[in-house]
Design a protein around this motif. Structure first.
Motif, PDB file in Angstrom:
ATOM      1  N   THR A   1       7.644  62.313  23.930  1.00  0.00           N
ATOM      2  CA  THR A   1       7.565  63.228  25.065  1.00  0.00           C
ATOM      3  C   THR A   1       7.877  62.477  26.350  1.00  0.00           C
ATOM      4  O   THR A   1       7.610  61.285  26.467  1.00  0.00           O
ATOM      5  CB  THR A   1       6.169  63.877  25.187  1.00  0.00           C
ATOM      6  OG1 THR A   1       5.211  62.859  25.410  1.00  0.00           O
ATOM      7  CG2 THR A   1       5.815  64.670  23.950  1.00  0.00           C
ATOM      8  N   LYS A   2       8.474  63.208  27.288  1.00  0.00           N
ATOM      9  CA  LYS A   2       8.800  62.670  28.598  1.00  0.00           C
ATOM     10  C   LYS A   2       8.466  63.706  29.633  1.00  0.00           C
ATOM     11  O   LYS A   2       8.582  64.901  29.387  1.00  0.00           O
ATOM     12  CB  LYS A   2      10.302  62.374  28.681  1.00  0.00           C
ATOM     13  CG  LYS A   2      10.685  60.945  28.512  1.00  0.00           C
ATOM     14  CD  LYS A   2      12.147  60.765  28.861  1.00  0.00           C
ATOM     15  CE  LYS A   2      12.550  59.346  28.665  1.00  0.00           C
ATOM     16  NZ  LYS A   2      13.959  59.120  28.870  1.00  0.00           N
ATOM     17  N   GLN A   3       8.095  63.250  30.815  1.00  0.00           N
ATOM     18  CA  GLN A   3       7.828  64.172  31.916  1.00  0.00           C
ATOM     19  C   GLN A   3       9.032  64.213  32.848  1.00  0.00           C
ATOM     20  O   GLN A   3       9.671  63.191  33.106  1.00  0.00           O
ATOM     21  CB  GLN A   3       6.589  63.747  32.691  1.00  0.00           C
ATOM     22  CG  GLN A   3       5.303  64.027  31.945  1.00  0.00           C
ATOM     23  CD  GLN A   3       4.107  63.855  32.853  1.00  0.00           C
ATOM     24  OE1 GLN A   3       3.968  62.827  33.497  1.00  0.00           O
ATOM     25  NE2 GLN A   3       3.249  64.856  32.899  1.00  0.00           N
ATOM     26  N   TYR A   4       9.309  65.418  33.324  1.00  0.00           N
ATOM     27  CA  TYR A   4      10.425  65.643  34.244  1.00  0.00           C
ATOM     28  C   TYR A   4       9.928  66.429  35.443  1.00  0.00           C
ATOM     29  O   TYR A   4       9.114  67.343  35.301  1.00  0.00           O
ATOM     30  CB  TYR A   4      11.540  66.452  33.564  1.00  0.00           C
ATOM     31  CG  TYR A   4      12.205  65.720  32.432  1.00  0.00           C
ATOM     32  CD1 TYR A   4      13.323  64.930  32.655  1.00  0.00           C
ATOM     33  CD2 TYR A   4      11.712  65.813  31.137  1.00  0.00           C
ATOM     34  CE1 TYR A   4      13.934  64.247  31.617  1.00  0.00           C
ATOM     35  CE2 TYR A   4      12.311  65.138  30.091  1.00  0.00           C
ATOM     36  CZ  TYR A   4      13.425  64.355  30.333  1.00  0.00           C
ATOM     37  OH  TYR A   4      14.026  63.679  29.319  1.00  0.00           O
ATOM     38  N   ILE A   5      10.430  66.070  36.625  1.00  0.00           N
ATOM     39  CA  ILE A   5      10.202  66.889  37.805  1.00  0.00           C
ATOM     40  C   ILE A   5      11.322  67.918  37.806  1.00  0.00           C
ATOM     41  O   ILE A   5      12.503  67.556  37.763  1.00  0.00           O
ATOM     42  CB  ILE A   5      10.218  66.039  39.090  1.00  0.00           C
ATOM     43  CG1 ILE A   5       8.968  65.187  39.124  1.00  0.00           C
ATOM     44  CG2 ILE A   5      10.339  66.927  40.314  1.00  0.00           C
ATOM     45  CD1 ILE A   5       8.712  64.483  40.407  1.00  0.00           C
ATOM     46  N   VAL A   6      10.956  69.191  37.821  1.00  0.00           N
ATOM     47  CA  VAL A   6      11.943  70.270  37.815  1.00  0.00           C
ATOM     48  C   VAL A   6      12.243  70.648  39.265  1.00  0.00           C
ATOM     49  O   VAL A   6      11.331  70.914  40.050  1.00  0.00           O
ATOM     50  CB  VAL A   6      11.428  71.494  37.029  1.00  0.00           C
ATOM     51  CG1 VAL A   6      12.462  72.620  37.069  1.00  0.00           C
ATOM     52  CG2 VAL A   6      11.119  71.106  35.594  1.00  0.00           C
ATOM     53  N   VAL A   7      13.533  70.624  39.603  1.00  0.00           N
ATOM     54  CA  VAL A   7      13.979  70.949  40.949  1.00  0.00           C
ATOM     55  C   VAL A   7      14.985  72.089  40.885  1.00  0.00           C
ATOM     56  O   VAL A   7      15.622  72.303  39.856  1.00  0.00           O
ATOM     57  CB  VAL A   7      14.603  69.725  41.666  1.00  0.00           C
ATOM     58  CG1 VAL A   7      13.605  68.603  41.801  1.00  0.00           C
ATOM     59  CG2 VAL A   7      15.860  69.252  40.959  1.00  0.00           C
ATOM     60  N   GLN A   8      15.099  72.788  41.995  1.00  0.00           N
ATOM     61  CA  GLN A   8      16.063  73.878  42.107  1.00  0.00           C
ATOM     62  C   GLN A   8      17.212  73.383  42.959  1.00  0.00           C
ATOM     63  O   GLN A   8      17.004  72.808  44.034  1.00  0.00           O
ATOM     64  CB  GLN A   8      15.374  75.068  42.770  1.00  0.00           C
ATOM     65  CG  GLN A   8      16.218  76.295  42.857  1.00  0.00           C
ATOM     66  CD  GLN A   8      15.901  77.299  41.775  1.00  0.00           C
ATOM     67  OE1 GLN A   8      14.894  77.189  41.105  1.00  0.00           O
ATOM     68  NE2 GLN A   8      16.772  78.249  41.588  1.00  0.00           N
ATOM     69  N   ILE A   9      18.441  73.594  42.477  1.00  0.00           N
ATOM     70  CA  ILE A   9      19.647  73.323  43.259  1.00  0.00           C
ATOM     71  C   ILE A   9      20.518  74.562  43.080  1.00  0.00           C
ATOM     72  O   ILE A   9      20.978  74.827  41.962  1.00  0.00           O
ATOM     73  CB  ILE A   9      20.372  72.047  42.799  1.00  0.00           C
ATOM     74  CG1 ILE A   9      19.458  70.836  42.982  1.00  0.00           C
ATOM     75  CG2 ILE A   9      21.684  71.873  43.559  1.00  0.00           C
ATOM     76  CD1 ILE A   9      20.008  69.539  42.447  1.00  0.00           C
ATOM     77  N   GLY A  10      20.682  75.334  44.139  1.00  0.00           N
ATOM     78  CA  GLY A  10      21.342  76.637  44.009  1.00  0.00           C
ATOM     79  C   GLY A  10      20.473  77.535  43.147  1.00  0.00           C
ATOM     80  O   GLY A  10      19.267  77.633  43.356  1.00  0.00           O
ATOM     81  N   ASN A  11      21.083  78.165  42.151  1.00  0.00           N
ATOM     82  CA  ASN A  11      20.341  79.046  41.248  1.00  0.00           C
ATOM     83  C   ASN A  11      19.925  78.340  39.967  1.00  0.00           C
ATOM     84  O   ASN A  11      19.385  78.970  39.062  1.00  0.00           O
ATOM     85  CB  ASN A  11      21.184  80.280  40.895  1.00  0.00           C
ATOM     86  CG  ASN A  11      21.466  81.126  42.113  1.00  0.00           C
ATOM     87  OD1 ASN A  11      20.620  81.245  42.988  1.00  0.00           O
ATOM     88  ND2 ASN A  11      22.658  81.697  42.180  1.00  0.00           N
TER      89      ASN A  11
ATOM     90  N   VAL B   1      11.349  71.674  45.038  1.00  0.00           N
ATOM     91  CA  VAL B   1      10.675  71.045  43.902  1.00  0.00           C
ATOM     92  C   VAL B   1       9.800  72.126  43.284  1.00  0.00           C
ATOM     93  O   VAL B   1       8.995  72.751  43.972  1.00  0.00           O
ATOM     94  CB  VAL B   1       9.832  69.831  44.351  1.00  0.00           C
ATOM     95  CG1 VAL B   1       9.035  69.268  43.183  1.00  0.00           C
ATOM     96  CG2 VAL B   1      10.729  68.754  44.938  1.00  0.00           C
ATOM     97  N   CYS B   2       9.973  72.378  41.978  1.00  0.00           N
ATOM     98  CA  CYS B   2       9.295  73.498  41.328  1.00  0.00           C
ATOM     99  C   CYS B   2       8.015  73.084  40.614  1.00  0.00           C
ATOM    100  O   CYS B   2       6.955  73.627  40.879  1.00  0.00           O
ATOM    101  CB  CYS B   2      10.230  74.168  40.326  1.00  0.00           C
ATOM    102  SG  CYS B   2      11.754  74.773  41.093  1.00  0.00           S
ATOM    103  N   GLU B   3       8.119  72.125  39.690  1.00  0.00           N
ATOM    104  CA  GLU B   3       6.972  71.770  38.857  1.00  0.00           C
ATOM    105  C   GLU B   3       7.266  70.484  38.102  1.00  0.00           C
ATOM    106  O   GLU B   3       8.363  69.962  38.152  1.00  0.00           O
ATOM    107  CB  GLU B   3       6.665  72.901  37.858  1.00  0.00           C
ATOM    108  CG  GLU B   3       7.828  73.153  36.892  1.00  0.00           C
ATOM    109  CD  GLU B   3       7.571  74.303  35.937  1.00  0.00           C
ATOM    110  OE1 GLU B   3       6.414  74.498  35.538  1.00  0.00           O
ATOM    111  OE2 GLU B   3       8.543  74.992  35.581  1.00  0.00           O
TER     112      GLU B   3
ATOM    113  N   ILE C   1      16.509  73.963  31.424  1.00  0.00           N
ATOM    114  CA  ILE C   1      16.485  72.957  32.488  1.00  0.00           C
ATOM    115  C   ILE C   1      17.535  71.900  32.152  1.00  0.00           C
ATOM    116  O   ILE C   1      17.447  71.231  31.129  1.00  0.00           O
ATOM    117  CB  ILE C   1      15.092  72.288  32.571  1.00  0.00           C
ATOM    118  CG1 ILE C   1      14.001  73.349  32.776  1.00  0.00           C
ATOM    119  CG2 ILE C   1      15.072  71.240  33.672  1.00  0.00           C
ATOM    120  CD1 ILE C   1      12.604  72.840  32.478  1.00  0.00           C
ATOM    121  N   SER C   2      18.552  71.776  33.016  1.00  0.00           N
ATOM    122  CA  SER C   2      19.573  70.736  32.831  1.00  0.00           C
ATOM    123  C   SER C   2      18.966  69.403  33.237  1.00  0.00           C
ATOM    124  O   SER C   2      18.467  69.265  34.357  1.00  0.00           O
ATOM    125  CB  SER C   2      20.798  71.038  33.705  1.00  0.00           C
ATOM    126  OG  SER C   2      21.363  72.269  33.354  1.00  0.00           O
TER     127      SER C   2
END
Length: 155
Positions: free
Chosen positions: A13-23, A103-105, A140-141
């Motif tokens: 398992t790995k943790q990722y910061i989910v961000v929004q760029i455009g849509n 920054v989403c989650e 999530i890309s």
């Protein structure tokens, strides 16, 4: 009988910061993230690549700030109250700031929730992506941080 422990140790398992760029939603490996700061004024640097927005002073350290949008060939950044600079700590390069819309989650993905990107998908943007994470109904890309911060066009 030892199969149960193999199943739990097989899944990474790995943790990722989910961000929004455009849509779109993108994930950044949390291991690279040093800090997340609000947008601030940056000092432009003459003759820098078009995706380098400038430099900022972060607690006495000079940090280059780049636009992920421009680097990926997307439309120009639109700064809002939700815009942030994510400070990445890269071993060879030190600190580098990347601008994101929001920054989403933070999500935790195991290897069974990550699909590799097809080798045929090479239209520019995919070169910056090393996989697609699936969390519920959300795709999530996952950024290839090395490709994002790599300097190009040094002519």
């Amino acid at each position: 009988m030892a199969e149960k422990s193999i199943e739990t140790t097989d899944s990474v398992t790995k943790q990722y910061i989910v961000v929004q760029i455009g849509n779109e939603k993108y994930g950044m490996d949390i291991g690279y993230v040093d800090n997340i700061i609000r947008m601030q004024k940056f000092t432009r640097v003459p003759k820098a690549q078009s995706y380098f927005m400038g430099i900022i002073n972060l607690r006495g350290e000079i940090v280059s700030v780049m636009s992920v949008r421009k680097k990926m060939g997307l439309e120009d950044d639109v700064f809002t109250n939700a815009s942030r600079i994510i400070i990445l700590k890269i071993e060879e390069k030190g600190l580098i700031g990347v601008i994101v819309d929001e920054v989403c989650e933070v999500v935790t993905l195991n290897d069974s929730e990550i699909e590799p990107v097809a080798q045929s998908a090479k239209n520019g943007k995919e070169l910056f992506i090393n996989g697609i994470g699936k969390k519920g109904d959300t795709l999530i890309s996952l950024f290839e941080i090395g490709a994002i911060v790599e300097e190009k066009d040094n002519n």
